[in-house]
Write an enzyme that holds these catalytic residues in place. Structure first.
Site, PDB file in Angstrom:
ATOM      1  N   SER A   8       0.834  -1.199   0.000  1.00 35.21           N
ATOM      2  CA  SER A   8       0.000   0.000   0.000  1.00 35.21           C
ATOM      3  C   SER A   8       0.872   1.254   0.000  1.00 35.21           C
ATOM      4  O   SER A   8       1.634   1.505   0.931  1.00 35.21           O
ATOM      5  CB  SER A   8      -0.907   0.013   1.227  1.00 35.21           C
ATOM      6  OG  SER A   8      -1.512   1.290   1.342  1.00 35.21           O
ATOM      7  N   HIS A  33      -1.207  -1.266  -4.287  1.00 34.22           N
ATOM      8  CA  HIS A  33      -2.474  -0.827  -3.686  1.00 34.22           C
ATOM      9  C   HIS A  33      -2.435   0.684  -3.447  1.00 34.22           C
ATOM     10  O   HIS A  33      -1.473   1.210  -2.885  1.00 34.22           O
ATOM     11  CB  HIS A  33      -2.666  -1.579  -2.371  1.00 34.22           C
ATOM     12  CG  HIS A  33      -3.992  -1.384  -1.718  1.00 34.22           C
ATOM     13  ND1 HIS A  33      -5.128  -2.068  -2.091  1.00 34.22           N
ATOM     14  CD2 HIS A  33      -4.373  -0.585  -0.685  1.00 34.22           C
ATOM     15  CE1 HIS A  33      -6.145  -1.706  -1.314  1.00 34.22           C
ATOM     16  NE2 HIS A  33      -5.714  -0.788  -0.456  1.00 34.22           N
ATOM     17  N   ASP A  35      -4.652   3.888  -1.918  1.00 32.13           N
ATOM     18  CA  ASP A  35      -5.773   4.250  -1.053  1.00 32.13           C
ATOM     19  C   ASP A  35      -6.207   5.688  -1.274  1.00 32.13           C
ATOM     20  O   ASP A  35      -5.450   6.616  -0.979  1.00 32.13           O
ATOM     21  CB  ASP A  35      -5.352   4.087   0.413  1.00 32.13           C
ATOM     22  CG  ASP A  35      -5.169   2.636   0.797  1.00 32.13           C
ATOM     23  OD1 ASP A  35      -6.151   1.883   0.702  1.00 32.13           O
ATOM     24  OD2 ASP A  35      -4.044   2.262   1.182  1.00 32.13           O
ATOM     25  N   MET A  37      -8.786   8.580  -0.159  1.00 33.02           N
ATOM     26  CA  MET A  37      -9.674   8.955   0.957  1.00 33.02           C
ATOM     27  C   MET A  37     -10.156  10.385   0.794  1.00 33.02           C
ATOM     28  O   MET A  37      -9.367  11.258   0.429  1.00 33.02           O
ATOM     29  CB  MET A  37      -8.910   8.854   2.286  1.00 33.02           C
ATOM     30  CG  MET A  37      -8.279   7.512   2.524  1.00 33.02           C
ATOM     31  SD  MET A  37      -7.357   7.535   4.068  1.00 33.02           S
ATOM     32  CE  MET A  37      -6.622   5.896   4.036  1.00 33.02           C
ATOM     33  N   HIS A  66      -8.208   1.555  -4.173  1.00 29.67           N
ATOM     34  CA  HIS A  66      -9.194   1.348  -3.100  1.00 29.67           C
ATOM     35  C   HIS A  66      -9.824   2.694  -2.769  1.00 29.67           C
ATOM     36  O   HIS A  66      -9.186   3.539  -2.141  1.00 29.67           O
ATOM     37  CB  HIS A  66      -8.450   0.748  -1.890  1.00 29.67           C
ATOM     38  CG  HIS A  66      -9.286   0.560  -0.668  1.00 29.67           C
ATOM     39  ND1 HIS A  66      -8.733   0.316   0.574  1.00 29.67           N
ATOM     40  CD2 HIS A  66     -10.631   0.562  -0.473  1.00 29.67           C
ATOM     41  CE1 HIS A  66      -9.694   0.178   1.475  1.00 29.67           C
ATOM     42  NE2 HIS A  66     -10.860   0.338   0.867  1.00 29.67           N
ATOM     43  N   MET A  68     -12.027   5.031  -0.778  1.00 29.07           N
ATOM     44  CA  MET A  68     -12.741   5.248   0.492  1.00 29.07           C
ATOM     45  C   MET A  68     -13.379   6.625   0.392  1.00 29.07           C
ATOM     46  O   MET A  68     -12.970   7.578   1.062  1.00 29.07           O
ATOM     47  CB  MET A  68     -11.749   5.143   1.663  1.00 29.07           C
ATOM     48  CG  MET A  68     -11.340   3.705   1.944  1.00 29.07           C
ATOM     49  SD  MET A  68      -9.827   3.585   2.901  1.00 29.07           S
ATOM     50  CE  MET A  68      -8.632   3.658   1.582  1.00 29.07           C
ATOM     51  N   MET A 137     -11.973  -5.441   4.857  1.00 32.96           N
ATOM     52  CA  MET A 137     -11.144  -4.561   5.688  1.00 32.96           C
ATOM     53  C   MET A 137     -10.900  -5.227   7.039  1.00 32.96           C
ATOM     54  O   MET A 137     -11.852  -5.597   7.734  1.00 32.96           O
ATOM     55  CB  MET A 137     -11.826  -3.208   5.894  1.00 32.96           C
ATOM     56  CG  MET A 137     -11.811  -2.291   4.680  1.00 32.96           C
ATOM     57  SD  MET A 137     -10.178  -1.997   3.983  1.00 32.96           S
ATOM     58  CE  MET A 137      -9.329  -1.207   5.363  1.00 32.96           C
ATOM     59  N   ASP A 175      -7.128  -6.248   3.828  1.00 27.21           N
ATOM     60  CA  ASP A 175      -6.392  -4.984   3.942  1.00 27.21           C
ATOM     61  C   ASP A 175      -6.457  -4.451   5.371  1.00 27.21           C
ATOM     62  O   ASP A 175      -7.543  -4.194   5.888  1.00 27.21           O
ATOM     63  CB  ASP A 175      -7.049  -3.994   2.963  1.00 27.21           C
ATOM     64  CG  ASP A 175      -6.399  -2.627   2.935  1.00 27.21           C
ATOM     65  OD1 ASP A 175      -5.337  -2.435   3.551  1.00 27.21           O
ATOM     66  OD2 ASP A 175      -6.980  -1.736   2.263  1.00 27.21           O
TER      67      ASP A 175
HETATM   68  C1  DX5 Z   1      -6.448   1.757   5.431  1.00 27.56           C
HETATM   69  C2  DX5 Z   1      -5.998   1.418   4.046  1.00 27.56           C
HETATM   70  C3  DX5 Z   1      -4.903   0.423   3.985  1.00 27.56           C
HETATM   71  C4  DX5 Z   1      -3.625   0.828   4.675  1.00 27.56           C
HETATM   72  C5  DX5 Z   1      -3.030  -0.431   5.236  1.00 27.56           C
HETATM   73  O1  DX5 Z   1      -7.633   2.459   5.371  1.00 27.56           O
HETATM   74  O2  DX5 Z   1      -7.082   0.891   3.284  1.00 27.56           O
HETATM   75  O3  DX5 Z   1      -4.640   0.020   2.647  1.00 27.56           O
HETATM   76  O4  DX5 Z   1      -2.694   1.443   3.825  1.00 27.56           O
HETATM   77  O5  DX5 Z   1      -1.946  -0.088   6.023  1.00 27.56           O
HETATM   78  P1  DX5 Z   1      -1.311  -1.118   7.056  1.00 27.56           P
HETATM   79  O6  DX5 Z   1      -0.824  -2.298   6.254  1.00 27.56           O
HETATM   80  O7  DX5 Z   1      -0.217  -0.324   7.667  1.00 27.56           O
HETATM   81  O8  DX5 Z   1      -2.389  -1.495   8.028  1.00 27.56           O
HETATM   82 ZN    ZN Z   2      -6.600   0.030   1.297  1.00 27.27          ZN
END
Ligand code: DX5
Ligand code: ZN
Length: 216
Positions: A8, A33, A35, A37, A66, A68, A137, A175
């Protein structure tokens, strides 16, 4: 089952995004990956199109985006244009799930749907045949570096059973809080793809950590 590790980029060093993307690009990880947000669906804001495009330029790997964000249907096509190969949105965030799936597919990407820790796998019973992947998740979405929630293992096993019952080839991605310490249990429960942020980028040797995750 194919094992895939998806580092990620949320845990990468944004001052050296190109360097960190290339580190993953030459590693055994098949996916990257990403993320996204929006500060509404989750209490944090990460990054958007320009960062995705920069990662796209630095790697030919499968870019696993991903989302969010609330009302993902407003933006999914732009994420595909910016370089996403897989677009995952949250079950809890979409207004019209079949329409969102359709938009992603018509834009030319694979479709994932994600569940927050409190959302039961059973909500996916009728949606499962429409998607390529489900993202479970294993922490509350919003931040890297949280502790893995052990109840996620049961959700993965339940989802694996549902996929088998329906005779599908849906991939399962997990994840949050994943490291070499819990990777094996996740594969055994039925996971195909493991996302790892802090365990990879916090390691002295990220490439070696990826290989530990892959061969756990
Ligand atoms: C959290 C993200 C994850 C995050 C995971 O909301 O969706 O992808 O980057 O990070 P770690 O592996 O540090 O939990
Ligand atoms: Zn993620």
């Amino acid at each position: 089952m194919p094992r895939i590790v998806a580092p990620s980029m949320l845990s990468a060093d944004f001052g050296h995004l190109d360097r960190d993307t290339r580190t993953v690009d030459r590693s055994a990880a098949e996916w990257i990956h990403i993320d996204v947000m929006d500060g509404l669906f989750v209490p944090n804001i990460s990054f958007g199109f320009p960062v995705l495009k920069a990662i796209r330029r630095a790697s030919a790997k499968c870019l696993d985006v991903h989302l969010m964000i609330v009302e993902p249907e407003r933006y999914v096509e732009r994420f595909v244009e910016a370089g996403a190969d897989v677009v995952t949105f949250h079950f809890e965030a979409a207004r019209d799930i079949p329409a969102c799936i359709d938009l992603i597919r018509r834009a030319g990407a694979r479709v994932g749907i994600s569940l927050k820790p409190a959302t039961p796998v059973a909500v996916l019973r009728d949606i499962l045949p429409l998607v390529d992947m489900v993202l479970i998740m294993s922490v509350e979405p919003g931040f890297g570096g949280q502790s893995f929630m052990p109840a996620s293992l049961q959700k993965v096993a339940e989802l694996r059973a549902m996929i088998r019952e329906q005779g599908l080839a849906t991939l399962i991605e997990v994840d949050g809080g994943i490291s070499a310490a819990n990777a094996r249990a996740l594969y055994d429960a039925g996971a195909d793809i493991l996302v790892a942020g802090s365990s990879v980028f916090g390691a002295a040797d990220p490439e070696q950590e990826i290989s530990h995750l892959l061969h756990a």
